[in-house]
Structures are given as C-alpha cells and as structure tokens.
Design an enzyme around this catalytic site. Structure first.
Site, PDB file in Angstrom:
ATOM      1  CG  HIS A  90      -2.092   0.876   1.177  1.00 57.22           C
ATOM      2  ND1 HIS A  90      -2.223   1.887   0.259  1.00 57.22           N
ATOM      3  CD2 HIS A  90      -3.185   0.964   1.979  1.00 57.22           C
ATOM      4  CE1 HIS A  90      -3.343   2.552   0.482  1.00 57.22           C
ATOM      5  NE2 HIS A  90      -3.946   2.018   1.529  1.00 57.22           N
ATOM      6  CG  HIS A 130      -2.658   4.172 -10.357  1.00 53.30           C
ATOM      7  ND1 HIS A 130      -3.985   3.922 -10.129  1.00 53.30           N
ATOM      8  CD2 HIS A 130      -2.160   4.723  -9.231  1.00 53.30           C
ATOM      9  CE1 HIS A 130      -4.276   4.316  -8.895  1.00 53.30           C
ATOM     10  NE2 HIS A 130      -3.200   4.810  -8.326  1.00 53.30           N
ATOM     11  CG  ASP A 146       3.697   6.403  -4.533  1.00 54.66           C
ATOM     12  OD1 ASP A 146       3.603   7.285  -3.670  1.00 54.66           O
ATOM     13  OD2 ASP A 146       2.982   5.387  -4.565  1.00 54.66           O
TER      14      ASP A 146
HETATM   15  C1  LIG Z   1       0.372  -0.425  -9.927  1.00 56.69           C
HETATM   16  C2  LIG Z   1       0.504  -1.768 -10.678  1.00 56.69           C
HETATM   17  C3  LIG Z   1       0.458  -2.907  -9.669  1.00 56.69           C
HETATM   18  C4  LIG Z   1      -0.638  -1.903 -11.680  1.00 56.69           C
HETATM   19  O1  LIG Z   1      -0.482  -3.130 -12.306  1.00 56.69           O
HETATM   20  P1  LIG Z   1      -1.467  -3.635 -13.458  1.00 56.69           P
HETATM   21  O2  LIG Z   1      -2.867  -3.317 -13.055  1.00 56.69           O
HETATM   22  O3  LIG Z   1      -1.097  -5.017 -13.784  1.00 56.69           O
HETATM   23  O4  LIG Z   1      -1.051  -2.660 -14.641  1.00 56.69           O
HETATM   24  P2  LIG Z   1      -1.410  -2.805 -16.166  1.00 56.69           P
HETATM   25  O5  LIG Z   1      -2.577  -3.695 -16.360  1.00 56.69           O
HETATM   26  O6  LIG Z   1      -1.475  -1.421 -16.683  1.00 56.69           O
HETATM   27  O7  LIG Z   1      -0.120  -3.516 -16.736  1.00 56.69           O
HETATM   28  C5  LIG Z   1       0.051  -3.735 -18.108  1.00 56.69           C
HETATM   29  C6  LIG Z   1       1.387  -4.376 -18.330  1.00 56.69           C
HETATM   30  O8  LIG Z   1       2.439  -3.461 -17.995  1.00 56.69           O
HETATM   31  C7  LIG Z   1       3.307  -4.010 -17.055  1.00 56.69           C
HETATM   32  N1  LIG Z   1       3.656  -2.997 -16.058  1.00 56.69           N
HETATM   33  C8  LIG Z   1       2.796  -2.224 -15.390  1.00 56.69           C
HETATM   34  N2  LIG Z   1       3.472  -1.435 -14.543  1.00 56.69           N
HETATM   35  C9  LIG Z   1       4.771  -1.731 -14.698  1.00 56.69           C
HETATM   36  C10 LIG Z   1       5.945  -1.258 -14.089  1.00 56.69           C
HETATM   37  N3  LIG Z   1       5.887  -0.326 -13.130  1.00 56.69           N
HETATM   38  N4  LIG Z   1       7.119  -1.768 -14.469  1.00 56.69           N
HETATM   39  C11 LIG Z   1       7.180  -2.725 -15.416  1.00 56.69           C
HETATM   40  N5  LIG Z   1       6.100  -3.224 -16.032  1.00 56.69           N
HETATM   41  C12 LIG Z   1       4.908  -2.725 -15.675  1.00 56.69           C
HETATM   42  C13 LIG Z   1       2.489  -5.100 -16.387  1.00 56.69           C
HETATM   43  O9  LIG Z   1       3.333  -6.077 -15.822  1.00 56.69           O
HETATM   44  C14 LIG Z   1       1.672  -5.625 -17.525  1.00 56.69           C
HETATM   45  O10 LIG Z   1       2.520  -6.445 -18.315  1.00 56.69           O
HETATM   46  P3  LIG Z   1       1.931  -7.780 -19.034  1.00 56.69           P
HETATM   47  O11 LIG Z   1       0.849  -7.283 -19.941  1.00 56.69           O
HETATM   48  O12 LIG Z   1       3.118  -8.315 -19.755  1.00 56.69           O
HETATM   49  O13 LIG Z   1       1.441  -8.630 -17.912  1.00 56.69           O
HETATM   50  C15 LIG Z   1       1.841  -1.809 -11.452  1.00 56.69           C
HETATM   51  O14 LIG Z   1       1.826  -0.796 -12.414  1.00 56.69           O
HETATM   52  C16 LIG Z   1       3.059  -1.694 -10.562  1.00 56.69           C
HETATM   53  O15 LIG Z   1       3.464  -2.661  -9.924  1.00 56.69           O
HETATM   54  N6  LIG Z   1       3.695  -0.499 -10.510  1.00 56.69           N
HETATM   55  C17 LIG Z   1       4.880  -0.289  -9.739  1.00 56.69           C
HETATM   56  C18 LIG Z   1       4.561  -0.147  -8.259  1.00 56.69           C
HETATM   57  C19 LIG Z   1       4.001   1.198  -7.889  1.00 56.69           C
HETATM   58  O16 LIG Z   1       4.468   2.232  -8.325  1.00 56.69           O
HETATM   59  N7  LIG Z   1       2.955   1.162  -7.052  1.00 56.69           N
HETATM   60  C20 LIG Z   1       2.298   2.364  -6.573  1.00 56.69           C
HETATM   61  C21 LIG Z   1       0.955   2.477  -7.183  1.00 56.69           C
HETATM   62  S1  LIG Z   1       0.191   3.977  -6.629  1.00 56.69           S
END
Ligand SMILES: CC(C)(COP(=O)(O)OP(=O)(O)OC[C@H]1O[C@@H](n2cnc3c(N)ncnc32)[C@H](O)[C@@H]1OP(=O)(O)O)[C@@H](O)C(=O)NCCC(=O)NCCS
Length: 378
Positions: free
Chosen positions: A220, A259, A315
C-alpha cells in the site's frame, strides 16, 4: 450465490460521494472539486474542512476550523513520553498506530448514527499525527520535543518541527500542497479498513489506527521509498536509460510507474513533478529530477513499443520532493498517513450516516466434518 472476487476486486462495497477517479482521463475529484483546482486555490486545512463537511468553508468558517486544528497540534507529556520510550528500532508507522489508540483514551466518546458525531470536533488524531511524526524523528536524532507553531500552515509547521527552524515559504507551501494531493483516494485498502472498523460503531480513533496499520504494509504505502532506492542505484541521468532497459529485460517492475486505476498520467504526478522542478531549481540540484525524467522517457518508449502506454503515478516524484524538503525516507509512509487522515475521517463519517456492518462471506474450502481424536490417542 454471490460471486467470489479475490481481494474484493471489482466489488462495489458502498455508495460514496467523497472521491471520484476518472482513470481514463487521468482526473481526480474530492467532493466534486478537481485536485488541480484544489492545490491551486486551497490550503490543506481548507481541503480537510471540505472532506469533513462536504463543502468548502467560507473565510469565517475556515478561521474557526483552522484555530481548532492548530490548537490540537500540541502533544501532552504522556504522549511525548510514549514516543521517547517506544523501542528505537520500531517503524514510525507502528508508533503512529499505537499513539492514535492512546490518544483515544483522552476523549469522551459519543458515537452517534447521524452526521453530527464527535469526529469533527476531536481533531487531535488528525492534527497531532504531524507532531508525533516530527517528534519521533527528533527523538531519533537525540533532540528534544519542539512545540508546534500556530502561525504556520499544517505543512509548513510539520517542516518546522522536523528541522527546528522555519522553512522557506515556498517549501512550506509545497509541503502543504503535497498533503492535499494525498488526502483522499477512494476505496483503497486503508480507507476500506477505516470504514470496516467504523461500521462496527467503533471510535474514529480506533478506525484510523486500523487504517494506519493497513497503510504500513508494503503493498500500500512505500512505493516512493523504492523509487528513491532506484534513483540512488542509478546515480546519474546518463545511467538511467541502460538501467531501465536492463530492468525491463529482466522483467522487473519499475517503481512509481503504472496504476491500477489511471490509464493516463496520474494528475497528482503532474502537479508534484512541477514541485520537484521548482525545488530542484531553488536548491540548484537537478540530479534526482533529471534521473526521473530519463527513467520516465526510457520506460514509456519501451512500453509504447509493446503497445502498453504506462505513465508515472504520484509516488514516482513524491519521494524526490520529500527528500528535497529534508524528510528522511523512513518518514515517507508516515507523511502519507498525515495527509490521508482527513480522507479516512471523511469515510468514517459517511459510513456512519447510513451504516450497515461489513459482513462478507467466505467460500468454505476446508475439510468436511472430521472425527475428533482425543489428545491421548493422537
Ligand atoms: C500499480 C501496478 C500494480 C498496476 O499493475 P497492473 O494493473 O497489472 O497494470 P497494467 O494492467 O497497466 O499492466 C500492463 C502491463 O504493464 C506491465 N507494467 C505495469 N506497470 C509496470 C511497471 N511499473 N514496471 C514494469 N512493467 C509494468 C504489467 O506487468 C503488464 O505487463 P503484461 O501485460 O506483460 O502482464 C503496477 O503498475 C506496478 O506494480 N507499478 C509499480 C509499483 C508502484 O508504483 N505502485 C504504486 C501504485 S500507486
């Protein structure tokens, strides 16, 4: 039969008038007001009033409310003692959670079903959180408790208590605005936790203390800490592109990117990136800012090649802003909690208006009836 949704994903658990997120357009609204307008025109205290009362205050209403919040900043001696006596290695979120429960014992609890419950009057948990976090840091540094000042904004006063000297007005304002950006974000885990506890008609203190516990978890709060680890590891803007390419080749996540809800650039990221620019110019140190810009550009290029437009979230830039304001990394999540307290209180109040205790079901997948073997025969 209700459908099973792991993590309650996609389940609508309540009706709410507090926060609207338009993920497609990258827009965020508190009580109908856009976050961009709120940071431009309001203080954190004004936004707190909005979240607690549903309307922006008049000048007179704000004066009364600000005075109430500022009068509630001071810590009582037993609370100062608690901070001093708390195990030095404990995380400040553990301290914050405990202090909020402790504060609860100072107030007379009157829990009502209607909107006029004591949450709007007992602003101590909300106002004192900043003092607790600053005092925690001072104790860690072997310094004494510094009483808060009433002539500074919530953000500027936090920096004052942390540093022991009044911040530059620009820094004070940026801190106050950064708190606005984090004040509310709909039904995330900590807010849902606050509402679940409130739904049992528990106190607002217990509800907020539970929310702090939820925010402590690494899934979180905490992404901005990891972004700063990344910035430190990269070191220079020139090294950023290779670092991103290697990370993505190794299928690693780049922190601060992407996100669950936003499919455009997080509107809070746009605002806070501006603050980072401003502070970097002011302090004549553009290293972190340039590293982040390079990471963003390299990351977005790679993702666009794959047809996945992914943008920075709040972030991505907030950690660099906090660091420029002199906030140690360990305090990033506690600062998030200070900022989110009005949002949690807003949800607690809303929950109480038309309350129904949260009571979902579990799909039982355990054993059928098993014959009990007495302990002597096992
Ligand atoms: C927030 C998060 C969990 C959302 O994940 P999600 O809902 O799966 O995101 P999406 O559906 O848009 O992802 C699409 C693709 O991009 C990839 N992707 C998304 N964010 C990514 C990141 N920060 N780094 C690398 N790859 C990323 C996913 O793995 C997914 O790949 P795939 O299609 O090969 O499985 C993810 O973006 C993440 O882990 N971000 C980094 C952590 C972070 O900053 N968290 C704070 C959030 S406020």
């Amino acid at each position: 039969m209700a459908e099973f949704a792991k993590g309650l994903e996609g389940v609508i658990a309540a009706e709410s008038r507090i926060c609207k997120i338009d993920g497609e357009q990258g827009r965020l609204y508190y009580m109908g007001y856009s976050i961009t307008d709120l940071v431009e025109h309001c203080t954190f205290e004004e936004v707190t009033y909005l979240l607690l009362y549903g309307e922006l205050p008049t000048r007179e209403q704000l004066a009364v409310f600000s005075a109430k919040m500022r009068n509630a900043r001071e810590l009582k001696q037993p609370v100062i003692n608690m901070i001093k006596d708390f195990p030095k290695k404990a995380h400040p979120m553990e301290l914050l959670q405990s202090v909020i429960s402790y504060l609860s014992s100072y107030v007379e609890h009157k829990i009502h079903h209607g909107p006029h419950c004591n949450c709007r009057d007992t602003l101590h948990q909300l106002a004192e959180m900043a003092t607790v976090v600053a005092t925690y840091q001072r104790v860690q540094e072997g310094k004494e408790y510094l009483p808060p000042r009433k002539d500074l904004s919530h953000g500027a006063n936090f920096l004052y208590m942390l540093r022991g000297e009044e911040p530059d007005p620009v820094e004070g304002e940026i801190m106050d605005k950064a708190l606005i950006l984090h004040a509310e974000h709909s039904f995330n885990a900590s807010t849902f936790t606050a509402r679940v506890v409130a739904s049992t008609m528990s106190t607002c203190y217990c509800s907020i203390s539970a929310a702090v516990g939820a925010l402590f978890g690494s899934l979180h709060g905490g992404a901005n800490e990891k972004v700063m680890d990344m910035v430190d590891e990269i070191g220079t803007p020139q090294a950023a592109r290779d670092w991103v390419n290697k990370a993505l080749d190794e299928k690693k996540k780049v922190m601060g990117m992407g996100h669950r809800v936003y499919r455009a650039k997080d509107p809070r990221a746009i605002v806070i990136e501006g603050y980072l620019e401003e502070l970097s110019e002011m302090k004549n140190d553009r290293n972190a800012c340039e590293i982040l810009k390079e990471v963003e550009s390299a990351f977005r290029e790679r993702m666009e090649e794959k047809g996945k437009p992914i943008y920075p979230n709040v972030d991505f830039f907030s950690g660099a802003v906090y660091r420029m304001l002199g906030i140690p990394t360990r305090l990033f999540t506690p600062v998030f909690a200070i900022a989110r307290a009005p949002g949690w209180l807003s949800h607690i109040l809303e929950q109480r208006v038309d309350n129904r205790i949260y009571r979902p079901k579990a799909a039982y997948v355990g054993s059928d009836h098993r014959p009990l073997v007495p302990i002597e025969e096992r």
